[in-house]
Design a protein around this motif. Structure first.
Motif, PDB file in Angstrom:
ATOM      1  N   SER A 122       0.918  -1.207   0.195  1.00 49.99           N
ATOM      2  CA  SER A 122       0.082  -0.031   0.083  1.00 49.99           C
ATOM      3  C   SER A 122       0.821   1.177  -0.042  1.00 49.99           C
ATOM      4  O   SER A 122       0.514   2.463  -0.635  1.00 49.99           O
ATOM      5  CB  SER A 122      -1.007   0.173   1.258  1.00 49.99           C
ATOM      6  N   THR A 217      -2.272   0.812   6.040  1.00 50.17           N
ATOM      7  CA  THR A 217      -3.024   0.565   4.999  1.00 50.17           C
ATOM      8  C   THR A 217      -4.133   1.393   4.422  1.00 50.17           C
ATOM      9  O   THR A 217      -4.149   1.923   3.435  1.00 50.17           O
ATOM     10  CB  THR A 217      -3.204  -0.863   4.558  1.00 50.17           C
ATOM     11  N   LEU A 218      -4.983   1.401   5.723  1.00 46.81           N
ATOM     12  CA  LEU A 218      -6.286   2.317   5.434  1.00 46.81           C
ATOM     13  C   LEU A 218      -5.742   3.806   5.279  1.00 46.81           C
ATOM     14  O   LEU A 218      -6.364   4.510   4.482  1.00 46.81           O
ATOM     15  CB  LEU A 218      -7.098   2.192   6.731  1.00 46.81           C
ATOM     16  N   TYR A 221      -4.470   4.274   1.642  1.00 44.94           N
ATOM     17  CA  TYR A 221      -5.620   4.308   0.703  1.00 44.94           C
ATOM     18  C   TYR A 221      -6.561   5.470   0.701  1.00 44.94           C
ATOM     19  O   TYR A 221      -7.209   6.004  -0.146  1.00 44.94           O
ATOM     20  CB  TYR A 221      -6.611   3.167   0.825  1.00 44.94           C
ATOM     21  N   SER A 245      -6.327  -1.185  -7.773  1.00 45.25           N
ATOM     22  CA  SER A 245      -7.563  -1.882  -7.391  1.00 45.25           C
ATOM     23  C   SER A 245      -7.335  -3.434  -7.216  1.00 45.25           C
ATOM     24  O   SER A 245      -8.113  -3.869  -6.257  1.00 45.25           O
ATOM     25  CB  SER A 245      -8.419  -1.817  -8.623  1.00 45.25           C
ATOM     26  N   LEU A 248      -6.203  -3.504  -3.366  1.00 49.65           N
ATOM     27  CA  LEU A 248      -7.287  -2.998  -2.404  1.00 49.65           C
ATOM     28  C   LEU A 248      -8.285  -4.109  -2.392  1.00 49.65           C
ATOM     29  O   LEU A 248      -8.841  -4.172  -1.175  1.00 49.65           O
ATOM     30  CB  LEU A 248      -8.042  -1.724  -3.063  1.00 49.65           C
ATOM     31  N   THR A 249      -8.503  -4.772  -3.234  1.00 50.77           N
ATOM     32  CA  THR A 249      -9.664  -6.062  -3.168  1.00 50.77           C
ATOM     33  C   THR A 249      -8.949  -6.947  -2.339  1.00 50.77           C
ATOM     34  O   THR A 249      -9.639  -7.675  -1.406  1.00 50.77           O
ATOM     35  CB  THR A 249      -9.703  -6.740  -4.538  1.00 50.77           C
ATOM     36  N   VAL A 251      -6.772  -6.664   0.008  1.00 52.06           N
ATOM     37  CA  VAL A 251      -6.755  -6.268   1.289  1.00 52.06           C
ATOM     38  C   VAL A 251      -8.243  -6.216   1.930  1.00 52.06           C
ATOM     39  O   VAL A 251      -8.203  -6.562   2.972  1.00 52.06           O
ATOM     40  CB  VAL A 251      -6.209  -4.554   1.432  1.00 52.06           C
ATOM     41  N   THR A 252      -9.028  -5.869   1.347  1.00 47.21           N
ATOM     42  CA  THR A 252     -10.499  -5.838   1.870  1.00 47.21           C
ATOM     43  C   THR A 252     -11.060  -7.128   2.162  1.00 47.21           C
ATOM     44  O   THR A 252     -11.523  -7.521   3.356  1.00 47.21           O
ATOM     45  CB  THR A 252     -11.457  -5.499   0.930  1.00 47.21           C
ATOM     46  N   VAL A 253     -10.635  -8.284   1.107  1.00 45.94           N
ATOM     47  CA  VAL A 253     -11.029  -9.880   1.648  1.00 45.94           C
ATOM     48  C   VAL A 253     -10.202 -10.201   2.638  1.00 45.94           C
ATOM     49  O   VAL A 253     -10.739 -10.791   3.660  1.00 45.94           O
ATOM     50  CB  VAL A 253     -10.738 -10.489   0.366  1.00 45.94           C
ATOM     51  N   TYR A 255      -8.273  -8.644   5.357  1.00 45.88           N
ATOM     52  CA  TYR A 255      -8.819  -8.033   6.546  1.00 45.88           C
ATOM     53  C   TYR A 255     -10.287  -8.114   7.090  1.00 45.88           C
ATOM     54  O   TYR A 255     -10.703  -8.249   8.042  1.00 45.88           O
ATOM     55  CB  TYR A 255      -8.355  -6.581   6.693  1.00 45.88           C
ATOM     56  N   GLY A 256     -11.188  -8.207   6.050  1.00 48.26           N
ATOM     57  CA  GLY A 256     -12.725  -8.420   6.574  1.00 48.26           C
ATOM     58  C   GLY A 256     -12.833  -9.892   7.125  1.00 48.26           C
ATOM     59  O   GLY A 256     -13.483  -9.974   8.064  1.00 48.26           O
TER      60      GLY A 256
END
Length: 306
Positions: A122, A217-218, A221, A245, A248-249, A251-253, A255-256
């Protein structure tokens, strides 16, 4: 009730991993599915590493990080899936105490390394989009090597400290882990020792190896999105967003899934859901990550064609 340690030379020093064993009629299907996922994970991530090494156009910091991420994903899967495949094939879901410690050690090391590596990626995207004129002078190969080496070293350090907290614990009664691998929280739930100090240390290290990289990371971004929104043309915004992108995808998966497994309260329902999300970020994510990069990245697709 008798308290037992980790390795007293008797059979109770092992653990029973429940995993998916409560659905015996589906064991053959689970074995076949897990085998396909594991083989595809190894092949796809190995191919990504080969592409990054062999293709001259991919000799950039972003793909250097991606090559390390693919290597990490291969090791990551190999700490969990071979044990799962063996249990599906033989029906033996037990794991020795030493095997449990070793599995947790490598799992924690690779998971922590991935958190820091995603944060480094990131930062790379932040420099590329927010500081394009200074990118080549700031993101040198020396900096890349330091970021990658630091991620691996921090992962090994954190894992060593957390793993050292496990052997002193005592266990009472059945040693049944309601999970498909030796994770920290399910092990603490089985202990009849005082785990307050262990929990505190784990919380501190959890902040350092998960929350801090996530916040970094947040923040990166947030700066990236703000910079993209300032670009006047739609084509310019789309081109800038396409460079980050895929990351980011991922990272979202990643950390979610971590948030659902480790942050939400461990109610009876969420205990079952946590196994599903754990399967997602430990087994499926290592397979999906290189596919996301290859499908969404034009340079990788062109390298595959060549």
């Amino acid at each position: 009730m008798e308290k037992e340690g980790w390795d007293n030379g008797t059979s109770p020093s092992g653990f029973l991993l429940v995993g998916m064993g409560n659905v015996p009629t589906l064991q053959a299907m689970f074995f076949l599915l897990s085998l396909i996922i594991y083989l595809m994970t190894v092949v796809v991530n190995t191919l990504m590493v080969v592409l990054v090494v062999a293709e001259q156009h991919l000799h950039t910091p972003m793909y250097f990080f991606l090559g390390n991420l693919s290597s990490l994903e291969t090791f990551y899967s190999s700490t969990i899936l071979p044990q799962m495949l063996t249990s599906f094939l033989t029906g033996d879901r037990t794991i020795s105490a030493r095997g449990c410690v070793a599995q947790f050690y490598f799992f924690a090391a690779f998971a922590t390394t991935e958190c820091y590596l995603l944060a480094a990626m990131s930062y790379d995207r932040y420099l590329a989009i927010c500081q394009p004129l200074l990118y080549t002078s700031l993101m040198t190969w020396r900096v890349c090597l330091q970021l990658v080496a630091g991620s691996w070293l921090l992962g090994l350090l954190v894992s060593t400290v957390l793993t050292s907290l496990l052997p002193p614990l005592q266990f009472c009664g059945p040693r049944t882990i309601n999970h498909f691998f030796c994770d920290f929280t399910p092990l603490l739930e089985l202990s009849c020792s005082d785990t307050s100090v262990v929990t505190l240390v784990a919380f501190i290290f959890g902040f350092l190896d998960v929350v801090f990289p996530f916040l970094f990371t947040l923040a990166s971004y947030m700066c990236i999105i703000a910079a993209i929104l300032r670009i006047p043309s739609n084509m310019g915004r789309q081109k800038a967003f396409s460079t980050c992108s895929s990351h980011l995808t991922i990272v979202t998966v990643f950390y979610g899934s971590l948030f659902v497994v480790y942050v939400l309260p461990r109610t009876a329902l969420l205990r079952q859901l946590s196994k599903v999300f754990s399967f997602f970020y430990t087994v499926l994510t290592p397979l999906v990550n290189p596919l996301i990069y290859s499908l969404r990245n034009r340079e990788v697709r062109e390298a595959l064609r060549r």
